[in-house]
Design a protein around this motif. Structure first.
Motif, PDB file in Angstrom:
ATOM      1  N   MET A   1       0.827  -1.214   0.000  1.00 26.20           N
ATOM      2  CA  MET A   1       0.000   0.000   0.000  1.00 26.20           C
ATOM      3  C   MET A   1       0.859   1.260   0.000  1.00 26.20           C
ATOM      4  O   MET A   1       0.321   2.370   0.007  1.00 26.20           O
ATOM      5  N   ASP A   2       2.182   1.097  -0.007  1.00 21.13           N
ATOM      6  CA  ASP A   2       3.122   2.221  -0.001  1.00 21.13           C
ATOM      7  C   ASP A   2       2.849   3.148   1.186  1.00 21.13           C
ATOM      8  O   ASP A   2       2.793   4.369   1.054  1.00 21.13           O
ATOM      9  N   GLU A   3       2.695   2.539   2.358  1.00 19.05           N
ATOM     10  CA  GLU A   3       2.441   3.294   3.571  1.00 19.05           C
ATOM     11  C   GLU A   3       3.725   3.430   4.387  1.00 19.05           C
ATOM     12  O   GLU A   3       4.589   2.556   4.353  1.00 19.05           O
ATOM     13  N   VAL A   4       3.831   4.508   5.162  1.00 18.13           N
ATOM     14  CA  VAL A   4       4.998   4.673   6.027  1.00 18.13           C
ATOM     15  C   VAL A   4       4.717   4.134   7.423  1.00 18.13           C
ATOM     16  O   VAL A   4       5.639   4.005   8.240  1.00 18.13           O
ATOM     17  N   TYR A   5       3.473   3.795   7.700  1.00 15.32           N
ATOM     18  CA  TYR A   5       3.086   3.426   9.060  1.00 15.32           C
ATOM     19  C   TYR A   5       1.869   2.501   8.984  1.00 15.32           C
ATOM     20  O   TYR A   5       0.908   2.786   8.264  1.00 15.32           O
ATOM     21  N   ARG A   6       1.896   1.401   9.706  1.00 18.78           N
ATOM     22  CA  ARG A   6       0.742   0.504   9.747  1.00 18.78           C
ATOM     23  C   ARG A   6       0.839  -0.340  11.021  1.00 18.78           C
ATOM     24  O   ARG A   6       1.767  -1.141  11.159  1.00 18.78           O
ATOM     25  N   THR A   7      -0.089  -0.153  11.948  1.00 17.46           N
ATOM     26  CA  THR A   7      -0.076  -0.905  13.199  1.00 17.46           C
ATOM     27  C   THR A   7      -1.491  -1.379  13.518  1.00 17.46           C
ATOM     28  O   THR A   7      -2.481  -0.848  12.998  1.00 17.46           O
ATOM     29  N   VAL A   8      -1.583  -2.356  14.401  1.00 17.84           N
ATOM     30  CA  VAL A   8      -2.889  -2.840  14.848  1.00 17.84           C
ATOM     31  C   VAL A   8      -3.648  -1.722  15.552  1.00 17.84           C
ATOM     32  O   VAL A   8      -4.820  -1.456  15.255  1.00 17.84           O
ATOM     33  N   LEU A   9      -2.990  -1.039  16.486  1.00 15.98           N
ATOM     34  CA  LEU A   9      -3.655   0.041  17.216  1.00 15.98           C
ATOM     35  C   LEU A   9      -4.049   1.167  16.266  1.00 15.98           C
ATOM     36  O   LEU A   9      -5.109   1.794  16.430  1.00 15.98           O
ATOM     37  N   GLY A  10      -3.228   1.426  15.263  1.00 17.65           N
ATOM     38  CA  GLY A  10      -3.576   2.440  14.272  1.00 17.65           C
ATOM     39  C   GLY A  10      -4.854   2.103  13.528  1.00 17.65           C
ATOM     40  O   GLY A  10      -5.681   2.982  13.251  1.00 17.65           O
ATOM     41  N   HIS A  11      -5.055   0.824  13.197  1.00 27.92           N
ATOM     42  CA  HIS A  11      -6.297   0.408  12.542  1.00 27.92           C
ATOM     43  C   HIS A  11      -7.498   0.707  13.433  1.00 27.92           C
ATOM     44  O   HIS A  11      -8.513   1.236  12.967  1.00 27.92           O
ATOM     45  N   PHE A  12      -7.404   0.329  14.698  1.00 31.14           N
ATOM     46  CA  PHE A  12      -8.526   0.564  15.608  1.00 31.14           C
ATOM     47  C   PHE A  12      -8.842   2.050  15.712  1.00 31.14           C
ATOM     48  O   PHE A  12     -10.013   2.457  15.692  1.00 31.14           O
ATOM     49  N   ARG A  13      -7.799   2.862  15.851  1.00 31.47           N
ATOM     50  CA  ARG A  13      -8.030   4.303  16.002  1.00 31.47           C
ATOM     51  C   ARG A  13      -8.634   4.905  14.746  1.00 31.47           C
ATOM     52  O   ARG A  13      -9.508   5.780  14.826  1.00 31.47           O
ATOM     53  N   HIS A  14      -8.194   4.469  13.590  1.00 30.81           N
ATOM     54  CA  HIS A  14      -8.749   4.990  12.336  1.00 30.81           C
ATOM     55  C   HIS A  14     -10.216   4.588  12.181  1.00 30.81           C
ATOM     56  O   HIS A  14     -11.077   5.443  11.908  1.00 30.81           O
ATOM     57  N   GLU A  15     -10.505   3.309  12.338  1.00 33.77           N
ATOM     58  CA  GLU A  15     -11.874   2.835  12.085  1.00 33.77           C
ATOM     59  C   GLU A  15     -12.857   3.411  13.089  1.00 33.77           C
ATOM     60  O   GLU A  15     -14.000   3.730  12.733  1.00 33.77           O
ATOM     61  N   VAL A  16     -12.440   3.561  14.353  1.00 30.92           N
ATOM     62  CA  VAL A  16     -13.374   4.131  15.322  1.00 30.92           C
ATOM     63  C   VAL A  16     -13.591   5.616  15.036  1.00 30.92           C
ATOM     64  O   VAL A  16     -14.609   6.195  15.445  1.00 30.92           O
ATOM     65  N   GLY A  17     -12.662   6.246  14.323  1.00 30.46           N
ATOM     66  CA  GLY A  17     -12.874   7.618  13.895  1.00 30.46           C
ATOM     67  C   GLY A  17     -14.095   7.743  13.003  1.00 30.46           C
ATOM     68  O   GLY A  17     -14.874   8.710  13.119  1.00 30.46           O
ATOM     69  N   HIS A  18     -14.285   6.782  12.107  1.00 28.50           N
ATOM     70  CA  HIS A  18     -15.487   6.779  11.266  1.00 28.50           C
ATOM     71  C   HIS A  18     -16.749   6.685  12.133  1.00 28.50           C
ATOM     72  O   HIS A  18     -17.753   7.364  11.876  1.00 28.50           O
ATOM     73  N   TYR A  19     -16.690   5.826  13.140  1.00 25.24           N
ATOM     74  CA  TYR A  19     -17.843   5.660  14.038  1.00 25.24           C
ATOM     75  C   TYR A  19     -18.184   6.973  14.731  1.00 25.24           C
ATOM     76  O   TYR A  19     -19.357   7.370  14.795  1.00 25.24           O
ATOM     77  N   TYR A  20     -17.169   7.674  15.224  1.00 25.20           N
ATOM     78  CA  TYR A  20     -17.452   8.910  15.957  1.00 25.20           C
ATOM     79  C   TYR A  20     -17.813  10.073  15.028  1.00 25.20           C
ATOM     80  O   TYR A  20     -18.441  11.034  15.478  1.00 25.20           O
ATOM     81  N   TRP A  21     -17.443   9.989  13.763  1.00 24.81           N
ATOM     82  CA  TRP A  21     -17.977  10.981  12.822  1.00 24.81           C
ATOM     83  C   TRP A  21     -19.500  10.839  12.759  1.00 24.81           C
ATOM     84  O   TRP A  21     -20.226  11.832  12.805  1.00 24.81           O
ATOM     85  N   ASP A  22     -19.960   9.588  12.672  1.00 24.90           N
ATOM     86  CA  ASP A  22     -21.404   9.340  12.648  1.00 24.90           C
ATOM     87  C   ASP A  22     -22.078   9.803  13.935  1.00 24.90           C
ATOM     88  O   ASP A  22     -23.157  10.387  13.914  1.00 24.90           O
TER      89      ASP A  22
END
Length: 360
Positions: A179-200
């Motif tokens: 994906m040509d990413e500089v950063y990818r972690t398990v905790l990062g996934h959780f924080r990103h996806e829950v961001g979508h939830y809190y936008w809603d």
């Protein structure tokens, strides 16, 4: 993350510890107090907190049996699962040893996420309590059939799906490179996806916040599918670093929000750890040392002014990156936080504090 002490012997312990290595007392997280506490046996299956034999009794969350949780459940609640584990809708098949290991890694990240959300005073409601507005997690494995559709990590109306291969370091590193990413972690996934939830939950139904959010992040009414296709076909704009925290944030306003939300949690949680250790940054080889000096003494979760947080983050992230390079590792925080991104982070900080203050 806070620092924790065994409440029996005062030994420093990690957030995930369920046993004090010094005094051998069992440990668990009291969710109401958001503290790790030492435990004493009350009977065969229940505990009291150390020094409180005549007080409330607790059991461990049912997932403690799989070494996936150390949170406590009051026996008076008649619940089997803690505030974090009750959010699980689907977990992997545990007859596969590899699945257990990956699930345990996912739970570590999810518990840290939920702890942060509770500290912030944000609503953490499971879909068993509210199907429409609750939060739930599916931890799924790809089907063994090579032709079967792959599990996609993502968010849909409060349901966060995580492909359990993200908990494997090799699989995750391969995905990061692809994906040509500089950063990818398990905790990062959780924080990103829950961001979508809190936008809603926090933005979508507030006309005032939605208007301000669109001014900062763009118009969310743009077709998401088309935006995603364009991003993967053409990549980000060449000047994306001036306005966005990551290349993926350029995809669509929803992704910009989720990426920025994740970085907000990265920053405040790391600073909280630094403040708990009383870290001070004073570089000795800089003619502009004043700009890179920080005494990190405040809990960022309690800090109202986001400018104060950023004044501490720049020196700390520089020090962390330098330490990692001395160990031959990649930068801890390989990102540049520009003024437009700071403005977005400031908005998120204000929204979170407004919600937290309301709950208090």
């Amino acid at each position: 993350m806070k620092l924790f002490n065994c409440t029996h012997c005062a030994q420093l312990v990690y957030f995930e510890n369920d046993l004090c290595e010094r005094c051998s007392y069992p440990l668990g997280l009291d969710v109401e107090r958001l503290q790790i506490v030492a435990l004493e046996k009350h009977d065969e299956q229940t505990y009291t907190q150390y020094g409180q034999a005549d007080q409330a009794t607790y059991t461990y969350c049912a997932n403690h049996a799989y070494h996936a949780c150390n949170w406590l459940v009051p026996t008076s609640s008649n619940e089997l699962y803690c505030r974090a584990c009750i959010l699980n809708r689907t977990i992997p098949q545990l007859n596969e040893p590899e699945h257990i290991t990956r699930w345990q890694t996912l739970e570590t990240g999810k518990h840290r996420l939920v702890f942060s959300l509770l500290q912030m005073g944000l609503p953490v409601v499971s879909k068993t309590e509210s199907l429409e507005t609750g939060l739930a997690f599916d931890f799924l494995a790809d089907a063994p059939n090579p032709g079967a559709p792959k599990v996609m990590t993502g968010h849909d109306n409060g349901l966060i799906t995580i492909n359990i291969k993200e908990a494997d370091d090799v699989e995750r590193e391969m995905a990061r490179k692809n994906m040509d990413e500089v950063y990818r972690t398990v905790l990062g996934h959780f924080r990103h996806e829950v961001g979508h939830y809190y936008w809603d939950r926090l933005i979508a139904d507030s006309p005032t916040l939605l208007t301000e959010c669109r001014q900062l992040f763009g118009d969310d009414r743009a077709d998401y599918g088309e935006a995603l296709q364009k991003h993967y076909a053409e990549g980000p704009p060449t000047d994306w670093r001036q306005q966005y925290i990551s290349a993926y944030a350029t995809t669509h306003p929803w992704e910009d929000w989720a990426e920025t939300w994740a970085h907000y949690l990265h920053i405040v949680d790391t600073l909280q750890t630094a403040s708990a250790f009383g870290l001070r940054v004073r570089p000795q080889a800089s003619s502009i040392a004043d700009n890179l000096t920080a005494a990190i003494t405040e809990d960022p979760y309690q800090t109202e002014n986001f400018d104060d947080i950023m004044r501490q983050w720049l020196p700390l992230s520089l020090a962390l990156n330098s330490l990692n390079r001395s160990m031959g590792l990649r930068d801890v925080y390989p990102f540049v936080v520009t003024p437009p991104v700071i403005e977005k982070l400031t908005f998120i900080h204000r929204v979170c504090h407004q919600v937290g203050d309301t709950k208090e």
